[in-house]
Design an enzyme around this catalytic site. Structure first.
Site, PDB file in Angstrom:
ATOM      1  N   ARG A 267       0.854  -1.067  -0.012  1.00  0.00           N
ATOM      2  CA  ARG A 267       0.006   0.130  -0.048  1.00  0.00           C
ATOM      3  C   ARG A 267       0.754   1.042  -0.029  1.00  0.00           C
ATOM      4  O   ARG A 267       0.457   2.173  -0.405  1.00  0.00           O
ATOM      5  CB  ARG A 267      -0.953   0.056   1.159  1.00  0.00           C
ATOM      6  CG  ARG A 267      -2.033   0.975   1.196  1.00  0.00           C
ATOM      7  CD  ARG A 267      -3.279   0.949   2.014  1.00  0.00           C
ATOM      8  NE  ARG A 267      -3.425  -0.360   2.928  1.00  0.00           N
ATOM      9  CZ  ARG A 267      -2.690  -0.092   4.188  1.00  0.00           C
ATOM     10  NH1 ARG A 267      -2.104   1.150   4.504  1.00  0.00           N
ATOM     11  NH2 ARG A 267      -3.061  -0.980   5.025  1.00  0.00           N
TER      12      ARG A 267
ATOM     13  N   TYR B  52     -17.835  14.700 -18.037  1.00  0.00           N
ATOM     14  CA  TYR B  52     -17.988  13.183 -17.690  1.00  0.00           C
ATOM     15  C   TYR B  52     -19.065  12.965 -16.387  1.00  0.00           C
ATOM     16  O   TYR B  52     -18.616  13.550 -15.297  1.00  0.00           O
ATOM     17  CB  TYR B  52     -16.811  12.363 -17.283  1.00  0.00           C
ATOM     18  CG  TYR B  52     -16.709  11.268 -17.018  1.00  0.00           C
ATOM     19  CD1 TYR B  52     -17.661  10.284 -18.163  1.00  0.00           C
ATOM     20  CD2 TYR B  52     -16.488  10.393 -15.924  1.00  0.00           C
ATOM     21  CE1 TYR B  52     -17.666   8.838 -17.515  1.00  0.00           C
ATOM     22  CE2 TYR B  52     -16.449   9.120 -15.734  1.00  0.00           C
ATOM     23  CZ  TYR B  52     -17.288   8.273 -16.640  1.00  0.00           C
ATOM     24  OH  TYR B  52     -17.347   6.885 -16.318  1.00  0.00           O
TER      25      TYR B  52
ATOM     26  N   ASP C 162      -9.219  17.499 -16.472  1.00  0.00           N
ATOM     27  CA  ASP C 162      -9.239  16.208 -16.690  1.00  0.00           C
ATOM     28  C   ASP C 162      -8.828  16.033 -18.125  1.00  0.00           C
ATOM     29  O   ASP C 162      -9.336  16.458 -19.118  1.00  0.00           O
ATOM     30  CB  ASP C 162     -10.822  15.941 -16.358  1.00  0.00           C
ATOM     31  CG  ASP C 162     -10.962  14.364 -16.961  1.00  0.00           C
ATOM     32  OD1 ASP C 162     -10.068  13.730 -17.622  1.00  0.00           O
ATOM     33  OD2 ASP C 162     -11.921  13.808 -16.416  1.00  0.00           O
TER      34      ASP C 162
ATOM     35  N   LYS D  85      -7.943   4.715 -21.081  1.00  0.00           N
ATOM     36  CA  LYS D  85      -8.353   5.063 -22.483  1.00  0.00           C
ATOM     37  C   LYS D  85      -6.874   5.084 -23.211  1.00  0.00           C
ATOM     38  O   LYS D  85      -6.373   4.022 -22.932  1.00  0.00           O
ATOM     39  CB  LYS D  85      -8.686   6.718 -22.497  1.00  0.00           C
ATOM     40  CG  LYS D  85      -9.820   6.773 -21.327  1.00  0.00           C
ATOM     41  CD  LYS D  85     -11.133   5.657 -21.516  1.00  0.00           C
ATOM     42  CE  LYS D  85     -12.148   6.488 -20.608  1.00  0.00           C
ATOM     43  NZ  LYS D  85     -13.242   5.359 -20.257  1.00  0.00           N
TER      44      LYS D  85
HETATM   45  C1  LIG Z   1     -13.485  12.279 -19.155  1.00  0.00           C
HETATM   46  C2  LIG Z   1     -13.276  11.340 -18.361  1.00  0.00           C
HETATM   47  N1  LIG Z   1     -12.895  11.512 -17.179  1.00  0.00           N
HETATM   48  C3  LIG Z   1     -12.878  10.194 -16.331  1.00  0.00           C
HETATM   49  C4  LIG Z   1     -13.330   9.154 -16.407  1.00  0.00           C
HETATM   50  C5  LIG Z   1     -13.224   8.090 -15.481  1.00  0.00           C
HETATM   51  O1  LIG Z   1     -12.182   6.986 -16.057  1.00  0.00           O
HETATM   52  P1  LIG Z   1     -12.340   5.527 -15.362  1.00  0.00           P
HETATM   53  O2  LIG Z   1     -13.352   4.973 -16.157  1.00  0.00           O
HETATM   54  O3  LIG Z   1     -10.799   5.127 -15.757  1.00  0.00           O
HETATM   55  O4  LIG Z   1     -12.521   5.419 -13.786  1.00  0.00           O
HETATM   56  C6  LIG Z   1     -13.905   9.078 -17.912  1.00  0.00           C
HETATM   57  C7  LIG Z   1     -14.292   7.382 -18.303  1.00  0.00           C
HETATM   58  O5  LIG Z   1     -14.864   7.439 -19.259  1.00  0.00           O
HETATM   59  C8  LIG Z   1     -13.878  10.055 -18.771  1.00  0.00           C
HETATM   60  O6  LIG Z   1     -14.424   9.670 -19.924  1.00  0.00           O
END
Ligand SMILES: Cc1ncc(COP(=O)(O)O)c(C=O)c1O
Length: 369
Positions: free
Chosen positions: A49, A101, A170, A195
């Site tokens: 951890r 998101y 983000d 992604k």
């Molecule tokens: C813009 C954006 N931020 C954050 C996330 C969250 O990522 P994760 O699915 O790896 O938790 C996503 C997921 O689709 C996303 O499109």
């Protein structure tokens, strides 16, 4: 005099440059929860951890791309959550995109609003002009998912910081290869590495990057206390994806642009959103801060039936959520409750040869009413 190698070259050679004679060239997966620790602790590894050599290698590699300190997480949401949990306290206000998101807003309303944190929202297109008064933290998502609105990150971050807020970007729809939020003034650059960075649709992971030692410590401490640790197996998959991210993204960007150009003007398509298109309302600001426009193209067909038929009939599309993988995929975003028309498709370009993908998309569109 030698030129400084690019971040990608440095990333590729990060491990090999440090090898002793006889060591494995491939990154070992240190599948161990505990480490040999006789006597007093001396800063070496002791418990998973607190640190793991496989995970730390990947953090150092991403750190080269971000030019920052990096903490990895077992998903993009865990990365975003770590910033919320380490920064926000009762009485604070956080400003987030209304068109970003959706899980981010769900997290804030489920976990933070009941603790006395106020969530304000603003469309990405208006973020640069937003009122940041009393904001502790501002989240920018650019290009936004799924509408691909772009906001001027430098201007937004500058104004937000003048008002005393911290700024998190983000960067999931772009990645640090396309856009450098920390250079544009953000305090945190976060990304779902699920992604394009990992890139093979086989692992969930994410990271937070920051150049501020105190903010870094806050995020890292939260991860240690909450136990939101990436497994060494997952870190290995991310490491392997990073080795090819530049070439994959180049193909994905080219495919997305080619698809956007092919669908715009098609009689079955009512609207196209892609900041790489010269006539997109966000093209100029995207050119200013992006080096490539990312793998997602959004477009609108007449209705739900047409959109579902297109996705089913296009033989190079997998009907799946997410983006940044090697296979092209698409989905109707209204099925998750995004505020978009029923016929709105989020198309995620993969790495198929461009002519094949464009042909598959136009053939499927041609058959629609
Ligand atoms: C813009 C954006 N931020 C954050 C996330 C969250 O990522 P994760 O699915 O790896 O938790 C996503 C997921 O689709 C996303 O499109």
């Amino acid at each position: 005099m030698t030129d400084t190698p690019s971040p990608i070259s440095r990333l590729l050679h990060y491990r090999t440059e440090r090898l002793a004679k006889g060591e494995a060239v491939a990154l070992p997966i240190h599948a161990s929860s505990t480490f040999h620790l006789p006597g007093d602790p001396d800063g070496s590894h002791f418990y998973g951890r607190n640190g793991n050599p496989t995970v730390e290698t990947v953090e150092a590699e991403i750190g080269i791309l971000e030019a920052a300190d990096v903490v990895c997480f077992p998903s993009g949401m865990a990365a975003i959550a770590s910033v919320f949990y380490s920064v926000l306290r009762p009485g604070d206000t956080v400003l987030v995109p209304s068109d970003g998101y959706y899980n981010v807003r769900n997290l804030l309303s489920a976990q933070f609003e009941p603790m006395g944190v106020t969530m304000r929202t603003c469309p990405t297109a208006e973020m640069a002009e937003a009122d940041f008064k009393d904001c502790k933290l501002v989240l920018i998502e650019s290009p936004s998912n799924p509408g691909l609105a772009v906001c001027d990150i430098a201007k937004t971050a500058g104004r937000a910081k003048e008002a005393g807020a911290l700024v998190m970007v983000d960067n999931t729809t772009a990645s640090p290869l396309i856009q450098q939020p920390l250079d544009l003034g953000a305090d945190f650059s976060v990304m779902s590495d699920t992604k394009a960075m990992a890139g093979h649709s086989d692992v969930l992971c994410g990271h937070v990057a920051t150049r501020d030692a105190k903010l870094f410590e806050g995020v890292k401490t939260w991860r240690r206390l909450a136990g939101a640790i990436v497994s060494p197996f997952d870190a290995f998959l991310l490491h392997r994806g990073l080795a090819t991210v530049e070439v994959r993204l180049a193909r994905m960007n080219a495919n997305a642009l080619a698809v956007a150009e092919a669908v715009q003007g098609h009689k079955a398509v009512q609207a196209v959103h892609y900041p790489g298109l010269g006539n997109d309302p966000f093209h100029q600001v995207a050119l200013k801060q992006m080096n490539g426009f990312g793998p997602i193209v959004s477009f609108v067909l007449a209705d739900k039936a047409n959109a579902e038929r297109f996705i089913a009939d296009c033989h190079l599309l997998s009907p799946a959520t997410s983006f940044g993988g090697v296979h092209s995929s698409a989905e109707r975003r209204a099925r998750w409750g995004d505020e978009v028309p029923e016929g709105f498709i989020r198309f995620a370009a993969g790495i198929e040869p461009t002519p094949d993908l464009v042909a598959a998309v136009t053939q499927a569109l041609d058959t629609l009413s």
